[in-house]
Design an enzyme around this catalytic site. Structure first.
Site, PDB file in Angstrom:
ATOM      1  N   SER A 224       0.837  -1.208   0.000  1.00 23.77           N
ATOM      2  CA  SER A 224       0.000   0.000   0.000  1.00 23.77           C
ATOM      3  C   SER A 224       0.869   1.255   0.000  1.00 23.77           C
ATOM      4  CB  SER A 224      -0.967  -0.044   1.195  1.00 23.77           C
ATOM      5  OG  SER A 224      -1.885   1.012   1.120  1.00 23.77           O
TER       6      SER A 224
ATOM      7  N   ARG B 296      -2.354  12.250   0.131  1.00 16.55           N
ATOM      8  CA  ARG B 296      -3.046  10.968  -0.057  1.00 16.55           C
ATOM      9  C   ARG B 296      -3.779  10.557   1.214  1.00 16.55           C
ATOM     10  NH1 ARG B 296      -1.341   5.402   0.747  1.00 16.55           N
ATOM     11  NH2 ARG B 296      -2.119   3.955  -0.865  1.00 16.55           N
TER      12      ARG B 296
ATOM     13  N   GLN C  88      -4.471   2.032  -7.242  1.00 17.17           N
ATOM     14  CA  GLN C  88      -4.149   1.325  -5.996  1.00 17.17           C
ATOM     15  C   GLN C  88      -4.995   1.809  -4.826  1.00 17.17           C
ATOM     16  OE1 GLN C  88      -1.756   2.508  -3.091  1.00 17.17           O
ATOM     17  NE2 GLN C  88      -0.139   0.998  -3.249  1.00 17.17           N
TER      18      GLN C  88
END
Length: 314
Positions: A94, A119, A253
């Site tokens: 991740s 993010r 992702q």
């Protein structure tokens, strides 16, 4: 050992803890210098936060992500400075994928630190606090878990399998009611454990698409280069050399499952027999061993573990 047999891997959220890398920071100036660079990029003293802050603050997603990326890059730099063998592959879980791309020279460190803070903010705000949940499931096969999530989602909301961490260990995530329903069904189906995780958002689900859209805009302003060492990506368990495709994978992702089993199998198929985890904890080392018992798993988070890893590869 042969460089073709070594991969370095980088942890994701959950490995952060107050005091991490303290001994390495006292022993090697490159560690604190790396944290100083990150502090300049973000405008606060990151080393002080990591050593003297509150765990609750470290656990905030927008803090966790730059902190772990910085810790991983610091260990990577230290590994090189101490004469560590250059690996033939890199991978990260991740958030750790961003660490891997920095270490591969694909993204500038300061750009990445700012990017992963954003993010974290995007991921946290995509779903209001209290509306999302995640849970770890042990003891069922992947297909069974995917099927049960689909059943639980009918009429209750979103719940999806989001981390394929090792055989028999999968993380699910989604809206609270749907995750609760899935836990109930999974236990009924014979799961050894199905336990909620202490996280603040349903990471890697389709609910994260708004975060992906924001990340795509942020990435548009960042230069991504071809990696100098191939990076195995979470979305499909393969390497990618095209900078545009790498940007697309980083966006995808955020709302796609982390296929860690596939990543490790790709590394083993390429001849990797040893992985070294760069940063706090041994989570990936444990998962990797469960995925393939033949793998040697080392980690670097202290002077002693650094010395052990250097000795092992010589």
């Amino acid at each position: 050992m042969d460089t073709q047999q070594l991969a370095l891997v980088f942890p994701g959220q959950g490995s952060q803890k107050v005091g991490m890398l303290a001994e390495l920071g006292e022993s090697f100036s490159i560690v604190k210098n790396t944290f100083a660079e990150a502090s300049d990029a973000l405008g606060y003293d990151m080393w002080d936060l990591v050593q003297n802050g509150e765990q609750a603050q470290l656990n905030l997603t927008e803090t966790t992500q730059p902190v772990l990326l910085t810790a991983s890059v610091a260990v990577w730099r230290l590994w090189g400075e101490q004469g560590g063998l250059r690996p033939s592959l890199l991978a990260g879980h991740s958030l750790g994928e961003f660490s891997a791309l920095v270490c591969a020279g694909a993204i500038e460190f300061a750009d990445a630190v700012r990017l992963v803070r954003s993010r974290g903010q995007y991921m946290q705000t995509a779903v209001p606090v209290g509306e999302g949940a995640m849970a770890a499931v042990l003891g069922l096969d992947d297909a069974q878990i995917v099927q049960i999530c689909a059943e639980a989602a009918a009429g209750t909301g979103v719940v999806e399998a989001v981390n394929f961490n090792s055989p028999g260990q999968v993380v699910i995530a989604g809206q609270v009611a749907a995750v609760d329903k899935a836990i109930e069904l999974l236990k009924a189906a014979g799961a050894k454990r199905a336990m909620p995780l202490p996280v603040s958002a349903p990471f890697h689900t389709s609910l994260m698409r708004p975060a992906g859209e924001k990340l795509a805009l942020a990435l548009a302003d960042i230069t991504v280069r071809q990696p100098s060492i191939p990076v195995v990506h979470n979305v499909h368990g393969k390497t990618e050399s095209d900078p545009g495709a790498i940007k697309a994978l980083l966006v995808e992702q955020i709302y796609s499952a982390v296929k860690w089993v596939d990543c490790v199998e790709t590394m083993v198929s390429a001849g990797i027999n040893t992985t070294i985890e760069c940063g706090p904890g041994k989570v990936l080392s444990g998962l990797n061993k469960r995925i393939n018992k033949s793998l040697n798993g080392l980690n670097i988070e202290s002077p002693a573990s650094l010395a052990a890893a250097l000795d092992f590869i010589r």
